[in-house]
Design a protein around this motif. Structure first.
Motif, PDB file in Angstrom:
ATOM      1  N   ARG A 183       0.701  -1.150   0.056  1.00  0.00           N
ATOM      2  CA  ARG A 183       0.055  -0.012  -0.108  1.00  0.00           C
ATOM      3  C   ARG A 183       0.918   1.352   0.132  1.00  0.00           C
ATOM      4  O   ARG A 183       0.659   2.251  -0.700  1.00  0.00           O
ATOM      5  N   VAL A 184       1.848   1.179   0.941  1.00  0.00           N
ATOM      6  CA  VAL A 184       2.723   2.395   0.951  1.00  0.00           C
ATOM      7  C   VAL A 184       3.474   2.638  -0.223  1.00  0.00           C
ATOM      8  O   VAL A 184       3.729   3.956  -0.740  1.00  0.00           O
ATOM      9  N   ARG A 185       3.893   1.619  -0.884  1.00  0.00           N
ATOM     10  CA  ARG A 185       4.621   1.727  -2.310  1.00  0.00           C
ATOM     11  C   ARG A 185       3.712   2.412  -3.220  1.00  0.00           C
ATOM     12  O   ARG A 185       4.106   3.387  -4.033  1.00  0.00           O
ATOM     13  N   ASN A 186       2.513   1.934  -3.314  1.00  0.00           N
ATOM     14  CA  ASN A 186       1.610   2.568  -4.239  1.00  0.00           C
ATOM     15  C   ASN A 186       1.260   3.871  -4.035  1.00  0.00           C
ATOM     16  O   ASN A 186       1.020   4.731  -4.909  1.00  0.00           O
ATOM     17  N   VAL A 187       1.260   4.454  -2.763  1.00  0.00           N
ATOM     18  CA  VAL A 187       0.875   5.751  -2.480  1.00  0.00           C
ATOM     19  C   VAL A 187       2.137   6.604  -2.821  1.00  0.00           C
ATOM     20  O   VAL A 187       2.030   7.814  -3.508  1.00  0.00           O
ATOM     21  N   TYR A 188       3.344   6.192  -2.625  1.00  0.00           N
ATOM     22  CA  TYR A 188       4.673   6.976  -3.136  1.00  0.00           C
ATOM     23  C   TYR A 188       4.592   7.066  -4.672  1.00  0.00           C
ATOM     24  O   TYR A 188       4.584   8.156  -5.285  1.00  0.00           O
ATOM     25  N   LEU A 189       4.186   5.948  -5.496  1.00  0.00           N
ATOM     26  CA  LEU A 189       4.056   6.048  -6.828  1.00  0.00           C
ATOM     27  C   LEU A 189       3.175   6.881  -7.467  1.00  0.00           C
ATOM     28  O   LEU A 189       3.159   7.498  -8.390  1.00  0.00           O
ATOM     29  N   GLU A 190       1.835   6.941  -6.791  1.00  0.00           N
ATOM     30  CA  GLU A 190       0.694   7.596  -6.818  1.00  0.00           C
ATOM     31  C   GLU A 190       1.184   9.134  -6.832  1.00  0.00           C
ATOM     32  O   GLU A 190       0.670  10.040  -7.888  1.00  0.00           O
ATOM     33  N   GLN A 191       1.885   9.673  -5.816  1.00  0.00           N
ATOM     34  CA  GLN A 191       2.288  10.972  -5.418  1.00  0.00           C
ATOM     35  C   GLN A 191       3.171  11.254  -6.497  1.00  0.00           C
ATOM     36  O   GLN A 191       3.062  12.352  -7.032  1.00  0.00           O
ATOM     37  N   SER A 192       4.143  10.625  -7.052  1.00  0.00           N
ATOM     38  CA  SER A 192       5.207  10.737  -7.802  1.00  0.00           C
ATOM     39  C   SER A 192       4.442  11.180  -9.450  1.00  0.00           C
ATOM     40  O   SER A 192       4.944  12.189  -9.987  1.00  0.00           O
ATOM     41  N   ARG A 193       3.465  10.332  -9.849  1.00  0.00           N
ATOM     42  CA  ARG A 193       2.683  10.564 -10.989  1.00  0.00           C
ATOM     43  C   ARG A 193       2.201  11.716 -10.943  1.00  0.00           C
ATOM     44  O   ARG A 193       1.845  12.709 -11.759  1.00  0.00           O
ATOM     45  N   LYS A 194       1.392  11.927  -9.788  1.00  0.00           N
ATOM     46  CA  LYS A 194       0.407  13.210  -9.375  1.00  0.00           C
ATOM     47  C   LYS A 194       1.461  14.623  -9.604  1.00  0.00           C
ATOM     48  O   LYS A 194       0.977  15.700 -10.226  1.00  0.00           O
ATOM     49  N   THR A 195       2.367  14.561  -8.962  1.00  0.00           N
ATOM     50  CA  THR A 195       3.493  15.771  -9.004  1.00  0.00           C
ATOM     51  C   THR A 195       4.596  15.983  -9.712  1.00  0.00           C
ATOM     52  O   THR A 195       5.103  17.065  -9.872  1.00  0.00           O
ATOM     53  N   GLY A 196       4.946  14.819 -10.469  1.00  0.00           N
ATOM     54  CA  GLY A 196       5.932  14.815 -11.386  1.00  0.00           C
ATOM     55  C   GLY A 196       7.231  14.726 -10.595  1.00  0.00           C
ATOM     56  O   GLY A 196       8.213  14.690 -11.303  1.00  0.00           O
ATOM     57  N   VAL A 197       7.364  14.284  -9.375  1.00  0.00           N
ATOM     58  CA  VAL A 197       8.601  14.338  -8.632  1.00  0.00           C
ATOM     59  C   VAL A 197       9.320  12.879  -8.869  1.00  0.00           C
ATOM     60  O   VAL A 197       8.478  11.637  -8.727  1.00  0.00           O
ATOM     61  N   GLN A 198      10.271  12.688  -9.145  1.00  0.00           N
ATOM     62  CA  GLN A 198      10.997  11.258  -9.435  1.00  0.00           C
ATOM     63  C   GLN A 198      11.199  10.564  -8.130  1.00  0.00           C
ATOM     64  O   GLN A 198      11.482  11.220  -7.185  1.00  0.00           O
ATOM     65  N   ALA A 208       4.689  15.984   1.392  1.00  0.00           N
ATOM     66  CA  ALA A 208       6.293  16.149   0.966  1.00  0.00           C
ATOM     67  C   ALA A 208       6.369  16.309  -0.487  1.00  0.00           C
ATOM     68  O   ALA A 208       7.361  16.635  -0.792  1.00  0.00           O
ATOM     69  N   PHE A 209       5.755  15.448  -1.206  1.00  0.00           N
ATOM     70  CA  PHE A 209       5.601  15.454  -2.627  1.00  0.00           C
ATOM     71  C   PHE A 209       5.277  16.791  -3.434  1.00  0.00           C
ATOM     72  O   PHE A 209       5.694  17.178  -4.048  1.00  0.00           O
ATOM     73  N   GLU A 210       4.361  17.083  -2.819  1.00  0.00           N
ATOM     74  CA  GLU A 210       3.766  18.751  -3.129  1.00  0.00           C
ATOM     75  C   GLU A 210       4.974  19.758  -2.859  1.00  0.00           C
ATOM     76  O   GLU A 210       5.167  20.595  -3.797  1.00  0.00           O
ATOM     77  N   MET A 211       5.580  19.683  -1.711  1.00  0.00           N
ATOM     78  CA  MET A 211       6.295  20.809  -1.331  1.00  0.00           C
ATOM     79  C   MET A 211       7.721  20.429  -2.059  1.00  0.00           C
ATOM     80  O   MET A 211       8.517  21.756  -2.638  1.00  0.00           O
TER      81      MET A 211
END
Length: 316
Positions: free
Chosen positions: A150-165, A238-241
């Motif tokens: 679940r946490v790995r998916n959250v990281y990947l989802e936020q990466s796709r959403k924000t464009g942060v690698q 964190a991803f947004e900032m």
């Protein structure tokens, strides 16, 4: 007449409830003292006054000089203190529970000391993260694996959403500066969340160290508790900032983002509710209630002078 040591100590009913307080306040390069029932903060710009009963967490960064009288007031008002060091190293300290009751602590110790009830509480925590699935029969190993995915998916989802690698979570306690911007932001965001969790747990009288999933650390239960909120708060912030500010003062920007997310107080209300739910605590807690324990007669009155009975009296 007011004593020379400041205003009298506040009564319990005069202190702000934990869910009504400001979530956290970060200070650095300042002198912290006390005047009456307020914490004073002085730097080159002047002096600010902070009502001690209206702040949950005081984050003390580098260059802070704090007096004994300030710490006395902080302890009396139930404010948690986080000493924030350089490069992301943090130490924790806190005051007494706000309700002055041991009920949360006793219930927590009871639940964590029994294998069956400990697993039951751990499953409650995971069930809150998987509301549409039944985890009541899963083992701890299965639950850990499910949570990891679940946490790995959250990281990947936020990466796709924000464009942060995103590659992986990396955190070196002794070398904060060597991390990538997103990992720095995650560290700062998680630490702010840990501080808020610690303030709620301590204010209600539970123990930060008695964890149900994590164990062996004096903050084990804080890590348990904070995991309930990372996907909603610290990870997306964190991803947004990072997307907005890159590596430019990312820790400061992340703390501000967490502060803004906490500002409406909804997370505090939720944390209080969740803690009571996890520990199966109802709301009829009496402040300042103290009893004497008896192995045969249950709780007995405190503050009563008891007398020894002789064998004849016992028989009658």
């Amino acid at each position: 007449m007011k004593s020379s040591y400041g205003a009298p100590k506040a009564e319990l009913n005069e202190l702000g409830r934990v869910q009504d307080r400001i979530t956290f306040l970060y200070l650095e390069h300042a002198r912290v003292n006390r005047q009456d029932s307020a914490v004073t903060v002085t730097d080159q710009r002047g002096t600010a006054f902070i009502p001690s009963a209206m702040v949950n967490v005081l984050m003390l960064g580098p260059g802070v000089d704090i007096t004994h009288r300030a710490m006395e007031l902080i302890g009396d008002s139930g404010m948690a203190v986080i000493w924030v060091g350089e490069r992301g190293v943090r130490e924790y300290a806190h005051g007494r529970p706000l309700d002055h009751s041991s009920r949360f602590l006793e219930q927590q110790a009871k639940l964590v000391s029994n294998r069956r009830t400990r697993i039951a509480v751990a499953r409650k925590m995971y069930q809150m993260r998987f509301p549409k699935e039944d985890v009541s029969k899963m083992t701890m190993q299965q639950l850990r694996g499910k949570e990891g995915a679940r946490v790995r998916n959250v990281y990947l989802e936020q990466s796709r959403k924000t464009g942060v690698q995103w590659n992986k979570r990396e955190y070196k306690v002794d070398d904060f500066a060597s991390s990538t911007p997103i990992n720095k932001a995650l560290t700062a965001a998680h630490q702010a969340l840990y501080g808020l969790c610690c303030s709620v747990v301590v204010a209600l009288g539970a123990s930060p160290g008695l964890g149900f999933v994590h164990t062996g650390h004096d903050m084990s239960f804080i890590y348990d508790f904070a995991d309930l909120y990372k996907a909603q708060y610290s990870i997306p912030i964190a991803f947004e900032m990072t997307a907005k500010h890159g590596n430019n003062d990312i820790a400061d920007w992340t703390r501000r983002g967490m502060r803004d997310a906490f500002a409406n107080g909804k997370i505090l209300v939720q944390m209080v509710h969740d803690l009571k739910y996890l520990l199966s605590i109802d709301d009829d807690i009496q402040a300042r209630s103290m009893h004497l324990w008896d192995d045969q007669q249950g709780l007995q009155k405190f503050g009563v002078q008891y007398h020894e009975f002789d064998s004849e009296d016992d028989e009658n």
